[in-house]
Design a protein around this motif. Structure first.
Motif, PDB file in Angstrom:
ATOM      1  N   LEU A  57       0.874  -1.175   0.000  1.00  0.00           N
ATOM      2  CA  LEU A  57       0.000   0.000   0.000  1.00  0.00           C
ATOM      3  C   LEU A  57       0.910   1.223   0.000  1.00  0.00           C
ATOM      4  O   LEU A  57       1.840   1.296   0.801  1.00  0.00           O
ATOM      5  CB  LEU A  57      -0.879   0.027   1.244  1.00  0.00           C
ATOM      6  CG  LEU A  57      -1.824  -1.153   1.475  1.00  0.00           C
ATOM      7  CD1 LEU A  57      -2.545  -0.997   2.815  1.00  0.00           C
ATOM      8  CD2 LEU A  57      -2.816  -1.285   0.336  1.00  0.00           C
ATOM      9  N   VAL A  58       0.634   2.159  -0.883  1.00  0.00           N
ATOM     10  CA  VAL A  58       1.447   3.367  -0.990  1.00  0.00           C
ATOM     11  C   VAL A  58       0.555   4.582  -0.839  1.00  0.00           C
ATOM     12  O   VAL A  58      -0.328   4.825  -1.672  1.00  0.00           O
ATOM     13  CB  VAL A  58       2.200   3.426  -2.330  1.00  0.00           C
ATOM     14  CG1 VAL A  58       3.015   4.700  -2.408  1.00  0.00           C
ATOM     15  CG2 VAL A  58       3.095   2.204  -2.490  1.00  0.00           C
ATOM     16  N   GLU A  59       0.800   5.345   0.226  1.00  0.00           N
ATOM     17  CA  GLU A  59       0.037   6.559   0.467  1.00  0.00           C
ATOM     18  C   GLU A  59       0.688   7.762  -0.203  1.00  0.00           C
ATOM     19  O   GLU A  59       1.913   7.798  -0.371  1.00  0.00           O
ATOM     20  CB  GLU A  59      -0.085   6.856   1.973  1.00  0.00           C
ATOM     21  CG  GLU A  59      -0.767   5.786   2.795  1.00  0.00           C
ATOM     22  CD  GLU A  59       0.211   4.876   3.493  1.00  0.00           C
ATOM     23  OE1 GLU A  59      -0.132   4.326   4.561  1.00  0.00           O
ATOM     24  OE2 GLU A  59       1.336   4.714   2.975  1.00  0.00           O
TER      25      GLU A  59
ATOM     26  N   CYS B 193      -4.393   6.088  -1.319  1.00  0.00           N
ATOM     27  CA  CYS B 193      -3.733   4.845  -0.920  1.00  0.00           C
ATOM     28  C   CYS B 193      -3.864   3.872  -2.085  1.00  0.00           C
ATOM     29  O   CYS B 193      -4.945   3.330  -2.325  1.00  0.00           O
ATOM     30  CB  CYS B 193      -4.382   4.273   0.329  1.00  0.00           C
ATOM     31  SG  CYS B 193      -3.817   2.612   0.782  1.00  0.00           S
ATOM     32  N   ALA B 194      -2.764   3.672  -2.793  1.00  0.00           N
ATOM     33  CA  ALA B 194      -2.759   2.792  -3.951  1.00  0.00           C
ATOM     34  C   ALA B 194      -2.295   1.405  -3.542  1.00  0.00           C
ATOM     35  O   ALA B 194      -1.228   1.253  -2.944  1.00  0.00           O
ATOM     36  CB  ALA B 194      -1.844   3.359  -5.033  1.00  0.00           C
TER      37      ALA B 194
ATOM     38  N   THR C 125      -7.587   1.869  -5.366  1.00  0.00           N
ATOM     39  CA  THR C 125      -7.163   3.023  -4.574  1.00  0.00           C
ATOM     40  C   THR C 125      -8.254   3.444  -3.602  1.00  0.00           C
ATOM     41  O   THR C 125      -9.436   3.473  -3.965  1.00  0.00           O
ATOM     42  CB  THR C 125      -6.806   4.201  -5.497  1.00  0.00           C
ATOM     43  OG1 THR C 125      -5.759   3.797  -6.385  1.00  0.00           O
ATOM     44  CG2 THR C 125      -6.321   5.398  -4.694  1.00  0.00           C
ATOM     45  N   ALA C 126      -7.814   3.768  -2.391  1.00  0.00           N
ATOM     46  CA  ALA C 126      -8.704   4.346  -1.394  1.00  0.00           C
ATOM     47  C   ALA C 126      -8.299   5.798  -1.167  1.00  0.00           C
ATOM     48  O   ALA C 126      -7.131   6.152  -1.346  1.00  0.00           O
ATOM     49  CB  ALA C 126      -8.628   3.568  -0.088  1.00  0.00           C
ATOM     50  N   TYR C 127      -9.278   6.601  -0.781  1.00  0.00           N
ATOM     51  CA  TYR C 127      -9.038   8.034  -0.616  1.00  0.00           C
ATOM     52  C   TYR C 127      -9.549   8.503   0.742  1.00  0.00           C
ATOM     53  O   TYR C 127     -10.465   7.917   1.318  1.00  0.00           O
ATOM     54  CB  TYR C 127      -9.764   8.822  -1.710  1.00  0.00           C
ATOM     55  CG  TYR C 127      -9.411   8.417  -3.110  1.00  0.00           C
ATOM     56  CD1 TYR C 127     -10.202   7.506  -3.810  1.00  0.00           C
ATOM     57  CD2 TYR C 127      -8.288   8.939  -3.740  1.00  0.00           C
ATOM     58  CE1 TYR C 127      -9.887   7.124  -5.105  1.00  0.00           C
ATOM     59  CE2 TYR C 127      -7.961   8.560  -5.042  1.00  0.00           C
ATOM     60  CZ  TYR C 127      -8.764   7.652  -5.710  1.00  0.00           C
ATOM     61  OH  TYR C 127      -8.431   7.283  -6.994  1.00  0.00           O
ATOM     62  N   LEU C 128      -8.932   9.576   1.207  1.00  0.00           N
ATOM     63  CA  LEU C 128      -9.445  10.254   2.390  1.00  0.00           C
ATOM     64  C   LEU C 128      -9.454  11.748   2.083  1.00  0.00           C
ATOM     65  O   LEU C 128      -8.391  12.366   2.001  1.00  0.00           O
ATOM     66  CB  LEU C 128      -8.591   9.972   3.626  1.00  0.00           C
ATOM     67  CG  LEU C 128      -9.131  10.561   4.933  1.00  0.00           C
ATOM     68  CD1 LEU C 128     -10.432   9.855   5.325  1.00  0.00           C
ATOM     69  CD2 LEU C 128      -8.108  10.455   6.054  1.00  0.00           C
TER      70      LEU C 128
ATOM     71  N   TYR D 201      -0.514   9.789   8.721  1.00  0.00           N
ATOM     72  CA  TYR D 201      -1.712   9.050   8.318  1.00  0.00           C
ATOM     73  C   TYR D 201      -1.287   7.799   7.552  1.00  0.00           C
ATOM     74  O   TYR D 201      -0.519   7.889   6.591  1.00  0.00           O
ATOM     75  CB  TYR D 201      -2.609   9.923   7.451  1.00  0.00           C
ATOM     76  CG  TYR D 201      -3.352  10.958   8.240  1.00  0.00           C
ATOM     77  CD1 TYR D 201      -2.693  12.054   8.794  1.00  0.00           C
ATOM     78  CD2 TYR D 201      -4.727  10.847   8.455  1.00  0.00           C
ATOM     79  CE1 TYR D 201      -3.371  13.002   9.543  1.00  0.00           C
ATOM     80  CE2 TYR D 201      -5.418  11.801   9.196  1.00  0.00           C
ATOM     81  CZ  TYR D 201      -4.727  12.874   9.736  1.00  0.00           C
ATOM     82  OH  TYR D 201      -5.404  13.806  10.484  1.00  0.00           O
ATOM     83  N   SER D 202      -1.819   6.665   8.004  1.00  0.00           N
ATOM     84  CA  SER D 202      -1.453   5.392   7.387  1.00  0.00           C
ATOM     85  C   SER D 202      -2.697   4.687   6.860  1.00  0.00           C
ATOM     86  O   SER D 202      -3.765   4.730   7.473  1.00  0.00           O
ATOM     87  CB  SER D 202      -0.755   4.486   8.403  1.00  0.00           C
ATOM     88  OG  SER D 202       0.456   5.056   8.844  1.00  0.00           O
ATOM     89  N   CYS D 203      -2.494   4.017   5.761  1.00  0.00           N
ATOM     90  CA  CYS D 203      -3.549   3.250   5.128  1.00  0.00           C
ATOM     91  C   CYS D 203      -3.466   1.798   5.597  1.00  0.00           C
ATOM     92  O   CYS D 203      -2.365   1.261   5.801  1.00  0.00           O
ATOM     93  CB  CYS D 203      -3.358   3.341   3.613  1.00  0.00           C
ATOM     94  SG  CYS D 203      -4.546   2.449   2.632  1.00  0.00           S
TER      95      CYS D 203
END
Length: 114
Positions: A4-6, A22-23, A77-80, A93-95
């Motif tokens: 996971l890469v933020e 977060c890819a 990918t996730a987003y915040l 901040y960590s995914c």
């Protein structure tokens, strides 16, 4: 390779916005619950937001109404989205991805300061 890469962290003024990404790679992303955690200096890591594989979301009380978590399964990918940022939001901040096993990203620094 499972990772996971933020990205998207940085310095922002109070009241500003940032969008973290977060890819994921090497996993069946759509099956995983995704989460964002944060850790401020001298404090324990805390859960910020989660989104399940079906899209249900949950937030800590400290960010409810200001932050929004989302995901794009096609892009893995996730987003915040973080709005109306406050100095107390300053943290790494960590995914996190969870399904059978747990995977963590390396973290990205968010600093809210004038």
């Amino acid at each position: 390779q499972v990772q996971l890469v933020e990205s998207g962290g940085g310095l922002v003024q109070p009241g500003g916005s940032l969008r973290l990404s977060c890819a994921a790679s090497g996993i069946s992303f759509r099956l995983y619950r995704m989460g964002w955690y944060r850790q401020a200096p001298g404090k324990q890591r805390e859960l910020v937001a989660t989104i399940t594989s079906s899209g249900s979301v949950d937030y800590s009380n400290s960010v409810k109404g200001r932050f929004a978590i989302s995901r794009d399964n096609a892009k893995k990918t996730a987003y915040l989205q973080m709005n109306n940022l406050k100095p107390l939001d300053t943290a790494v901040y960590s995914c996190n991805a969870y399904w059978v096993r747990e995977i963590w990203g390396q973290g990205t620094q968010v600093t809210v300061s004038s």
